[in-house]
Scaffold this motif. Structure first.
Motif, PDB file in Angstrom:
ATOM      1  N   GLU A 216       0.836  -1.193   0.000  1.00  0.00           N
ATOM      2  CA  GLU A 216       0.000   0.000   0.000  1.00  0.00           C
ATOM      3  C   GLU A 216       0.875   1.250   0.000  1.00  0.00           C
ATOM      4  OE1 GLU A 216      -3.130   0.077  -0.367  1.00  0.00           O
ATOM      5  OE2 GLU A 216      -3.808  -1.968   0.122  1.00  0.00           O
ATOM      6  N   SER A 219       3.335   2.511   2.995  1.00  0.00           N
ATOM      7  CA  SER A 219       3.557   1.423   3.955  1.00  0.00           C
ATOM      8  C   SER A 219       5.007   1.352   4.417  1.00  0.00           C
ATOM      9  CB  SER A 219       3.129   0.094   3.344  1.00  0.00           C
ATOM     10  OG  SER A 219       3.843  -0.160   2.139  1.00  0.00           O
ATOM     11  N   THR A 226       0.558   2.780  -4.442  1.00  0.00           N
ATOM     12  CA  THR A 226       0.160   1.391  -4.204  1.00  0.00           C
ATOM     13  C   THR A 226       0.658   0.505  -5.339  1.00  0.00           C
ATOM     14  OG1 THR A 226      -1.798   2.045  -2.959  1.00  0.00           O
ATOM     15  CG2 THR A 226      -1.813  -0.152  -3.948  1.00  0.00           C
ATOM     16  N   GLY A 269      -1.256  -3.269   4.254  1.00  0.00           N
ATOM     17  CA  GLY A 269      -2.699  -3.231   4.028  1.00  0.00           C
ATOM     18  C   GLY A 269      -3.461  -3.960   5.117  1.00  0.00           C
TER      19      GLY A 269
END
Length: 447
Positions: A216, A219, A226, A269
């Motif tokens: 994601e 992250s 993403t 995620g």
């Protein structure tokens, strides 16, 4: 010599002599004294090779060649001519005949011409099929081979491909594991969906995770957007995990969970993503032994190993060396814009004698190099790598010192063994005249 051969000559004695000689070599031979009867039979069941007399009671032999080729373009024709008609024989060669033999026919020459012509016919048939494969013709297998070992692989692919189960492919480097994986996908109900390939031994654990599962945005540092992972992108298709034995243990846990649950989460995620994929894995390791020793997760091994396909080494399927070499010859002739259309018999015998530690990939490299260096339409011995031309022989270290004569005897015997008792090739490798080789063989009791 597993082939259908026709002998067409108005002299019954010639028909019988030539037919008997070729039949002794294992050929299926039919004899005809008229061109009309021969053409009718050729139309029903085409021959691989025809020995054709130029003077027939019902017409000119040269005029039959186009008709022969129209029925079966791969059929080779050797014209047989009487004294004083050499010019006509040469004209027949220009019409598509392979070669000619002059009467009275010598049986040794007939047998040699038959072997050479059939080898050329086989190469042409292979080239025709391989051109279709290179163009991506529907239904063509990219796996080349005729040996019993590779036919077993074909049969297992045909049986397993329609069944939506995981498959483990075992084989050494260069045996064609990805080709098998692609064949499984192409023959499966998932054929219209993606085929995604990933090498588990080429990345670190972090990169494997991000490549397979995606991540994601935000992250981790550098995750500016993403990213959809390979497992997700293969939705409805096949995922090929090459070198699965090299995957780090922590990643094996994540992969096992994904296979069991049929869902994943991208790195960073929270939302689970459903998977609809078939997993085909491959390795050159003994994965059962790796699992028993703890180097590979046993539960993942059993998940992947629903069906196992073992790929033979190239030296276990030597019948496939010639068609594979023909395939690579065609491939690189097209790639390099060169008209290299054949491999001389001596070069092919060397290729057959080699052990191929790098399997099919090594053979491909050898032929690619040969096509690049070839100076004519034929790949010759001089175009092969030097180590193939020399054919290594075992060291006698540890046996004590021996005389130069004994060393020579052992070396000649070893080369003779490696060439399958082919004296022409042996003389070429030893770089001595054939007469010298014959004398040495008699001297050392090797004849």
């Amino acid at each position: 010599m597993n082939a259908r051969i026709a002998v067409v000559d108005d002299e019954t004695i010639v028909c019988n002599r030539v037919s008997r000689a070729l039949a002794k070599d294992g050929a299926e031979v039919e004899a005809f004294t008229e061109g009309r009867a021969f053409l009718a039979r050729h139309g029903e069941a085409p021959f691989d090779l025809v020995f054709l007399d130029l003077m027939l009671p019902d017409g000119d032999g040269v005029s039959l060649i186009p008709a022969v080729k129209s029925v079966s373009p791969a059929t080779e024709v050797v014209v047989v001519t009487g004294f004083g008609t050499i010019e006509t024989a040469i004209a027949a060669v220009k019409e598509g005949a392979f070669h000619y033999a002059q009467k009275p026919v010598k049986l040794a020459e007939v047998r040699h011409l038959a072997a050479t012509a059939l080898e050329r016919a086989a190469l042409r048939r292979e080239n025709t099929a391989l051109r279709r494969a290179l163009r991506g013709a529907p239904g063509e297998r990219p796996i080349i081979g005729v040996s019993p070992a590779i036919r077993k692989v074909f049969a297992l692919i045909d049986k397993v491909a329609p069944v939506d189960c995981n498959v483990l492919i075992l084989g050494g480097s260069g045996t064609g594991k990805e080709l098998v994986a692609r064949a499984l996908h192409r023959q499966s109900p998932r054929r219209d969906r993606p085929f995604v390939s990933f090498n588990c031994g080429a990345f670190s654990e972090e990169l494997i995770s991000s490549e397979l599962f995606g991540y994601e945005k935000g992250s981790f540092t550098g995750a500016a957007a993403t990213k959809i992972g390979l497992l997700e992108s293969a939705g409805g298709g096949t995922v090929f995990l090459d070198e699965i034995g090299e995957m780090p243990l922590p990643m094996q846990v994540k992969l096992l969970r994904a296979i069991q649950e049929r869902r994943i989460r991208r790195v960073g995620g929270t939302r689970p993503i459903d998977l609809d994929i078939r997993v085909v894995a491959a390795t050159n390791k003994d994965l059962k032994h790796e699992a028993a020793s703890g180097a590979f997760r046993e539960d993942l091994y059993f998940r992947l190993n629903v069906v196992t396909i073992h790929l033979p080494r190239l030296d276990e399927r030597r019948e496939d060396i010639a068609p594979l070499a023909a395939f690579f010859l065609e491939k690189y002739s097209l790639a390099f814009h060169k008209a290299v259309t054949s491999i001389e018999p001596e070069a092919m015998r060397i290729l057959h004698a080699y052990s191929y530690p790098g399997n099919v990939r090594e053979l491909e490299n050898i032929v690619e190099r040969g096509v690049a260096l070839a100076e004519s339409d034929t790949l010759r011995v001089k175009d092969l790598p030097p180590d193939l031309r020399q054919l290594d022989f075992d060291s006698v270290e540890g046996e004590g010192l021996v005389s130069l004569e004994e060393m020579e005897r052992r070396y000649i015997a070893k080369v003779l063994e490696r060439t399958g008792s082919n004296k022409g090739l042996t003389a070429q490798i030893l770089d001595v005249p054939r007469t010298t080789l014959w004398r040495k063989l008699k001297q050392y009791g090797l004849d």
